[in-house]
Structures are given as structure tokens and as C-alpha cells.
Scaffold this motif. Sequence first.
Motif, mmCIF file in Angstrom:
data_model
loop_
_atom_site.group_PDB
_atom_site.id
_atom_site.type_symbol
_atom_site.label_atom_id
_atom_site.label_comp_id
_atom_site.label_asym_id
_atom_site.label_seq_id
_atom_site.Cartn_x
_atom_site.Cartn_y
_atom_site.Cartn_z
ATOM 1 N N SER A 198 29.853 49.611 32.854
ATOM 2 C CA SER A 198 28.495 49.100 33.024
ATOM 3 C C SER A 198 28.242 48.104 31.912
ATOM 4 O O SER A 198 28.736 48.291 30.790
ATOM 5 N N ALA A 199 27.461 47.079 32.237
ATOM 6 C CA ALA A 199 26.966 46.238 31.154
ATOM 7 C C ALA A 199 26.113 47.130 30.256
ATOM 8 O O ALA A 199 25.507 48.105 30.729
ATOM 9 N N GLY A 200 26.090 46.812 28.971
ATOM 10 C CA GLY A 200 25.270 47.606 28.050
ATOM 11 C C GLY A 200 26.051 48.675 27.303
ATOM 12 O O GLY A 200 25.531 49.296 26.388
ATOM 13 N N VAL A 201 27.294 48.913 27.725
ATOM 14 C CA VAL A 201 28.157 49.837 26.974
ATOM 15 C C VAL A 201 28.830 49.002 25.885
ATOM 16 O O VAL A 201 29.437 47.968 26.185
ATOM 17 N N THR A 202 28.700 49.422 24.637
ATOM 18 C CA THR A 202 29.143 48.545 23.547
ATOM 19 C C THR A 202 30.662 48.515 23.402
ATOM 20 O O THR A 202 31.351 49.463 23.789
#
Length: 457
Positions: A198-202
Amino acid sequence: MPAAEPTLLQSLGERAKEISRRELATYSDRTAASQVANARARRALPLGVPSSFQDYDPYPIVIEHAEEYWSRDVDGNRYVDYNMGFGALFAGHLHPAVRRAVEGQLDHGTLFVTPCPANAEVAELLGARYGFPLWRFTNSGTEATMDALRVARAATKRDKIVKVEGGYHGHHDEVMVSMKPSLDVAGPAHAPVAVASSAGVTRGVVADTGVVPYNDPEALERALKGRDVAAFIVEPVMQNIGICLPLPGYLEAVREICTRYGTLLVFDEVKTGITAGWGGATGTLGVVPDLVALAKSIGGGLPLGAFGGKKEYMDEITERRVVHLGTYNGNPLCMAAATAVLAEVCTPAVTQETIARNHRLVEACRATIDARGLPANVVEFGAKGCVTWSVEPIRNYRDYKATDLDLAFAQWIHGINRGALLPTGLDEQWLISVRHTDEAAMHYANVFEEFVDELLS
Ligand code: PMP
């Protein structure tokens, strides 16, 4: 295997697309009110759904009522429910005993944020099934795996975790890695690379998460031998790529490798939990993890998760090094439901009877596959099963990626138009609940046979 089989799969795939086109038109005709409801919801919720798992093509049906083993959508269509809340409803929809327990609790309040007597009772009931002395409650499977992994990090004083490619363990960052990676970025099959799901996982989280293929002890050993991995989290039987069984000796090897390198073995039994047998997959398969995460069916349809394990690890919480929190943890309403499920409804005998009922459904589907020589197989574990469109049973995510998803979609949409509500994601499996009658369970075998006949016509 004879070389002709891939060709047969390909031609069946073409026929499946034709069936899907026809069935999609039927679906639109039957579910006009769902379509309207979805269009309205899209204006107020991203994708029109409360969880992105509920978003599927062409649009999801909207359910207004469910009981026992069936549900009804807003167009009045009735379905035998084989999805059963993504496997959360082994007790069926609102089992009378669950209802009684919940209604009884409503007379006394829903939230105290100070303990209630049922906390110890539910922990003891789980302890009896899993043999672990200490438990804590959460509100979901996501929280259960998140908290179990934190305990493992604390106990080992290590930061990294390793998970299986294609494995799903909830939606917290550290496990939103290589859930269903696209193969062009996933690296070689025997040494997959970690990919954010997912976008937003660093990048930092992804760097701390290693990924290995399921059923590959050598790859696990390579991942753990640096002795810097806190936990290996794995579903003992993978249930987010259909059903993927461990090869003989795999889990035993996993247990031994984890012990050798000081990595805690965390079983995610959110799905296998009480559906695989009275003592879950742990009891059925006999390999004991260090920590286990549960959710779904233990709550009888109410939101409840739990994690438990060996005393030395759970004592990270006792000794206040790990801080485990949650306003709704162990709330009396969910505890009432869980007590009914664990003590009254899903007894060893009822669990066995239900698994036997599922087995009859599996055998009927297998007979259809065998009689027509289809390039498909049916896999079962406990009260669950699924048909996979591949010649050989799958062993890992890469095998799953090679299965025929056109056939799987055609089968799903054909089924829903005939009152068989299978899990929406093609990654899921059916669950026979304690409320499914023999007839209800077998409905799917009949619909499946009809589908196969069409496919071959
Ligand atoms: N682990 C597994 C194996 C699951 O299948 C799921 C949910 N499908 C989860 C964890 C997360 O559970 P929840 O949706 O309750 O957060």
C-alpha cells in the motif's frame, strides 16, 4: 503431466470469459438495487465500501439480512452464504446461543473499561484449546498480529520480522508487505524481495520485513541465519491464496529453524482458528508456535481478536515492558458472544460434524472434477474448502499466480447468480458453518457441477 493440459486450461479460460460476459449481464439485471446503493455509497465512502476488500467487480451486492447459513440482498435475492464473513461466522449468522448471550449482556451494559468476569473465562476457554496460559484481547485480527509481533520484538530485542510472500496478516504497516506483489517487482521465486502493498507504508518498515516463499524451509533458514529476526509470522495453512497446505515436514522444519536462530514462531490463526478443528490448526497439525493470533470466528460475528502464547513471552506484558492497550479490549458484549461460541456452540462434537459436512461437499466437487478430467483441484482444511484452477495443488504464491483467474471469476459470478454466495475475493475459500444443513452445504456442489457442464458444453 501430459502436455495437453495447459491447452485445455487455455480453452476453458476462453469459454470462462464467455460465461462471465453472459453472467455479468444477468448479475446487473438481478442486482439493480445493489447498484443504486453502491452508487450512493460511492459519493460518501471511497469506492463505496467500508473496507477495500469489499470492493469487487462490477459492484458489490448490498446485503440487508442474514440468518443461519443464508443472506438476502437489497433486491430480495436469497443466497446460501459460503463466505460467512470472510470466515468469521463458523457459528453461523447470529446463532441463538450467541444471541441469548449478547441480549443477556445488554441488560447489564456494553462497556466498562474495567475488567468484567468473562475476561478470565474466555482466556481460559482459549487456553484449553491452545494449551497456552496467557491471553490478551483485541478488536480484530490486525491488532492481534500487530500486538503479537510487538511482544516478539520485545522478547527477542530484535527489530526485523519475516513473513511469507502472498500472506495476509491484517492491515498494520509491517505486514502490508508482499501481500500480493506484482511479479515484475517481486524478485526471483526462491528469494523474493519485500514490496510495499500500500502507499503510505514507509521504506523503513519494508526494510525491516523479510519475505520468503511458503513451503521453503531453506529460504527461511537463509532469512533467519543472521540472528536478527524477532519473529516469523505465518498462517500454518495459507488461506489468502485459496487454501495452500504445508508440504509434509514443512511446519516441523519451520519450528526447528526458528528455535535454532532464536526467532519466535507466530502462527496467524485468524482464519484457521476454531474452523480447522477444536484446537485450531495448532491442534490439528501438532506444531506448537510461540505466540498465536486469533480473531474472526471466536467472536461469533462480533469484532473480537486475541493473542496468546508461552508464559515467558506473554510476560513481556506482565512485566510492563510491552504496553498492550485498547478501549474496547475484552468488552463484555464481545466476551458474552465468545463465551457462547467457545463453550456452547462450537463444541468438539459439533466442530467435527461440521468438518465432516464440509468433507462431503469437497468430495462431491472432487467427483465432478475427476469425472470430467478437469485441470482443477479441490483443497480442504477443517470446515473450509476451495476449488483451484491448476493441474497440481498450489504450494506457494507463485503457484497461485499461475492459476487461472478467468475461470475462478466465471465460477464465482455463475454461482452468485444461482444463489451460491462464495467469497468475493478469488483468494478466499468457502466456510461451512455449524448452521449449514447438509442440503445447504451441497447446494454449492450442484451449482459447481452445472458450471462445469456449461464450461465443457
Ligand atoms: N490474518 C489473517 C490470516 C486474515 O485472513 C485476516 C483477515 N482476513 C487478518 C489477519 C486480519 O483480520 P481483521 O480483518 O480482523 O483485522
